[in-house]
Design a protein around this motif. Structure first.
Motif, PDB file in Angstrom:
ATOM      1  N   ASP A 149      31.025  30.102  36.158  1.00 54.46           N
ATOM      2  CA  ASP A 149      29.984  30.804  36.906  1.00 54.46           C
ATOM      3  C   ASP A 149      30.287  30.905  38.401  1.00 54.46           C
ATOM      4  N   LEU A 150      31.431  30.421  38.835  1.00 57.35           N
ATOM      5  CA  LEU A 150      31.773  30.517  40.250  1.00 57.35           C
ATOM      6  C   LEU A 150      31.911  31.975  40.661  1.00 57.35           C
ATOM      7  N   PRO A 151      31.442  32.322  41.848  1.00 57.81           N
ATOM      8  CA  PRO A 151      31.625  33.707  42.306  1.00 57.81           C
ATOM      9  C   PRO A 151      33.116  34.014  42.494  1.00 57.81           C
ATOM     10  N   SER A 152      33.475  35.260  42.314  1.00 59.93           N
ATOM     11  CA  SER A 152      34.889  35.634  42.405  1.00 59.93           C
ATOM     12  C   SER A 152      35.438  35.455  43.816  1.00 59.93           C
ATOM     13  N   ASN A 153      34.560  35.552  44.847  1.00 59.12           N
ATOM     14  CA  ASN A 153      35.068  35.367  46.209  1.00 59.12           C
ATOM     15  C   ASN A 153      35.495  33.919  46.453  1.00 59.12           C
ATOM     16  N   VAL A 154      34.862  32.946  45.774  1.00 59.91           N
ATOM     17  CA  VAL A 154      35.270  31.541  45.914  1.00 59.91           C
ATOM     18  C   VAL A 154      36.655  31.362  45.310  1.00 59.91           C
ATOM     19  N   CYS A 155      36.887  31.956  44.151  1.00 61.58           N
ATOM     20  CA  CYS A 155      38.212  31.860  43.523  1.00 61.58           C
ATOM     21  C   CYS A 155      39.261  32.563  44.382  1.00 61.58           C
ATOM     22  N   GLY A 156      38.895  33.680  44.957  1.00 62.68           N
ATOM     23  CA  GLY A 156      39.821  34.377  45.854  1.00 62.68           C
ATOM     24  C   GLY A 156      40.145  33.543  47.077  1.00 62.68           C
ATOM     25  N   ASP A 157      39.126  32.861  47.624  1.00 62.43           N
ATOM     26  CA  ASP A 157      39.356  31.982  48.773  1.00 62.43           C
ATOM     27  C   ASP A 157      40.290  30.835  48.405  1.00 62.43           C
ATOM     28  N   LEU A 158      40.154  30.310  47.196  1.00 62.11           N
ATOM     29  CA  LEU A 158      41.032  29.227  46.757  1.00 62.11           C
ATOM     30  C   LEU A 158      42.487  29.691  46.711  1.00 62.11           C
TER      31      LEU A 158
END
Length: 173
Positions: A149-158
């Motif tokens: 459920d993490l937002p895609s922008n958090v994964c992109g930031d990672l």
């Protein structure tokens, strides 16, 4: 047509004494003094040393290129919510493997938690922000449904933070 006038004897003698134009020898490309030879030799040695240095730097950064290629696959995993948990776990693993390739095993292998985060912050070339700290302290230990459920922008930031650390971390000589 007019008859040609016969030149006077002085002019005839002068014309007979003329020779073809003498052209000079071509200028040699060889240096005229020994200083130019020394300068050419020094330039050649400097270029050879620069080439060797570039080759050594390229070989020394092979682990970075390998880590960045693995990161591209992990980025695909993070885009898909079903494989996001594996992607986050793999991201932490790639960071650890990268650090193990650059630093002595005794210095890196036992690091975890706050010590691992501190190590990453101490050796980053540019500020990666808190994205890596969140990954290492928090996301790796959540359940698959929370991570999905993490937002895609958090994964992109990672991924951006991990890429920055891999590309820019400073390894002491």
């Amino acid at each position: 047509m007019e008859p040609t006038a016969k030149p006077d004897p002085t002019t005839e003698t002068a014309l007979r004494s003329l020779h073809d134009i003498a052209t000079p020898e071509p200028v040699s490309w060889m240096p005229q003094t020994w200083g130019w030879g020394v300068l050419a030799g020094a330039l050649f040695v400097m270029l050879a040393l620069a080439g060797v240095r570039l080759m050594l730097r390229y070989r020394a950064n092979a682990y970075r290129r390998e880590a960045l290629s693995l990161l591209r696959g992990i980025e695909e995993q993070l885009r898909n919510p079903a494989s996001r948990r594996d992607g986050i776990r793999n991201l932490g693993e790639v960071l650890k493997r990268t650090a193990l390739a650059a630093w002595p095993r005794a210095e890196v292998a036992s690091l975890s938690g706050d010590n691992w985060v501190r190590f990453l912050h101490e050796h980053e070339g540019a500020a990666a922000g808190d994205a890596l700290a969140r990954l290492l302290d928090d996301f790796e230990y959540h359940g698959a449904e929370v991570v999905a459920d993490l937002p895609s922008n958090v994964c992109g930031d990672l991924v951006v933070a991990a890429r920055n650390w891999i590309e820019r971390h400073h390894v002491p000589a």
